[in-house]
Design a protein around this motif. Sequence first.
Motif, PDB file in Angstrom:
ATOM      1  N   TYR A  68       0.816  -1.214   0.000  1.00 21.42           N
ATOM      2  CA  TYR A  68       0.000   0.000   0.000  1.00 21.42           C
ATOM      3  C   TYR A  68       0.848   1.261   0.000  1.00 21.42           C
ATOM      4  O   TYR A  68       0.333   2.359   0.152  1.00 21.42           O
ATOM      5  N   TRP A  69       2.180   1.105  -0.139  1.00 22.44           N
ATOM      6  CA  TRP A  69       3.081   2.261  -0.103  1.00 22.44           C
ATOM      7  C   TRP A  69       2.888   3.061  -1.376  1.00 22.44           C
ATOM      8  O   TRP A  69       3.183   2.596  -2.484  1.00 22.44           O
ATOM      9  N   ARG A  70       2.341   4.278  -1.257  1.00 26.18           N
ATOM     10  CA  ARG A  70       2.135   5.111  -2.432  1.00 26.18           C
ATOM     11  C   ARG A  70       2.105   6.584  -2.041  1.00 26.18           C
ATOM     12  O   ARG A  70       1.083   7.261  -2.206  1.00 26.18           O
ATOM     13  N   PRO A  71       3.233   7.127  -1.518  1.00 19.89           N
ATOM     14  CA  PRO A  71       3.252   8.540  -1.172  1.00 19.89           C
ATOM     15  C   PRO A  71       3.093   9.387  -2.431  1.00 19.89           C
ATOM     16  O   PRO A  71       3.633   9.047  -3.484  1.00 19.89           O
ATOM     17  N   THR A  72       2.371  10.476  -2.316  1.00 20.79           N
ATOM     18  CA  THR A  72       2.067  11.290  -3.490  1.00 20.79           C
ATOM     19  C   THR A  72       2.755  12.641  -3.432  1.00 20.79           C
ATOM     20  O   THR A  72       3.106  13.128  -2.353  1.00 20.79           O
ATOM     21  N   ALA A 108       5.837   7.921  -4.884  1.00 18.78           N
ATOM     22  CA  ALA A 108       5.478   6.880  -5.845  1.00 18.78           C
ATOM     23  C   ALA A 108       4.521   7.405  -6.908  1.00 18.78           C
ATOM     24  O   ALA A 108       4.527   6.925  -8.029  1.00 18.78           O
ATOM     25  N   LYS A 109       3.691   8.396  -6.577  1.00 18.91           N
ATOM     26  CA  LYS A 109       2.650   8.833  -7.503  1.00 18.91           C
ATOM     27  C   LYS A 109       2.672  10.345  -7.673  1.00 18.91           C
ATOM     28  O   LYS A 109       2.873  11.085  -6.707  1.00 18.91           O
ATOM     29  N   VAL A 110       2.445  10.783  -8.917  1.00 20.22           N
ATOM     30  CA  VAL A 110       2.358  12.216  -9.219  1.00 20.22           C
ATOM     31  C   VAL A 110       0.891  12.568  -9.404  1.00 20.22           C
ATOM     32  O   VAL A 110       0.184  11.919 -10.186  1.00 20.22           O
ATOM     33  N   LEU A 111       0.443  13.587  -8.675  1.00 19.44           N
ATOM     34  CA  LEU A 111      -0.927  14.082  -8.809  1.00 19.44           C
ATOM     35  C   LEU A 111      -0.899  15.441  -9.508  1.00 19.44           C
ATOM     36  O   LEU A 111       0.128  16.113  -9.541  1.00 19.44           O
ATOM     37  N   GLY A 112      -2.042  15.858 -10.027  1.00 15.44           N
ATOM     38  CA  GLY A 112      -2.057  17.004 -10.927  1.00 15.44           C
ATOM     39  C   GLY A 112      -2.431  18.341 -10.337  1.00 15.44           C
ATOM     40  O   GLY A 112      -2.850  19.236 -11.064  1.00 15.44           O
ATOM     41  N   ASN A 113      -2.284  18.539  -9.043  1.00 13.76           N
ATOM     42  CA  ASN A 113      -2.671  19.820  -8.455  1.00 13.76           C
ATOM     43  C   ASN A 113      -1.597  20.880  -8.685  1.00 13.76           C
ATOM     44  O   ASN A 113      -0.416  20.604  -8.552  1.00 13.76           O
ATOM     45  N   VAL A 128       1.128   7.774 -12.254  1.00 15.07           N
ATOM     46  CA  VAL A 128       0.906   9.173 -12.620  1.00 15.07           C
ATOM     47  C   VAL A 128      -0.571   9.337 -12.933  1.00 15.07           C
ATOM     48  O   VAL A 128      -1.143   8.543 -13.688  1.00 15.07           O
ATOM     49  N   SER A 129      -1.182  10.370 -12.375  1.00  7.80           N
ATOM     50  CA  SER A 129      -2.587  10.628 -12.695  1.00  7.80           C
ATOM     51  C   SER A 129      -2.655  11.248 -14.089  1.00  7.80           C
ATOM     52  O   SER A 129      -1.680  11.816 -14.595  1.00  7.80           O
TER      53      SER A 129
END
Length: 147
Positions: A68-72, A108-113, A128-129
């Motif tokens: 569940y490791w998914r820091p954004t 781990a993840k890129v968000l689009g804000n 990536v979102s």
Amino acid sequence: MPTRTSHTRKLRGHVSAGHGRIGKHRKHPGGRGLAGGQHHNRIHFDKYHPGYFGKVGMRYFHKTKNQYWRPTINVDKIWTLVDAESRAKALENKELAPVVDLVRHGYAKVLGNGRIPKRPIIVKARYVSSIAEKKIKASGGAVVLSA
């Protein structure tokens, strides 16, 4: 504290020492600690600690947190991960695009804000979102998915 300053010195000669004749100062009249939370101290618990008793949700046996490791991180913060020297070079020359490996930086993840500068940047990430990908490509950059 010296004895002469303690409160009991003033109470010498007064029979019940400020604790009342009727109720009496006994050891633990309501029980010790959190006793009686579902019985005689229920009003206090319900008023000041709602939800203290009982369970919530389902049990999960042997939960392995790794999966569940998914820091954004948001798109607007990606340039903060580029070191100052590379950033200066990239801002001077539009041909150069710094490579940012997000897993190495702990994401781990890129968000689009947020907004991203109109400079190319290559982003390596596991997830990536869609909005983040659009913004990075609109700035002339690229997204590389890595395991």
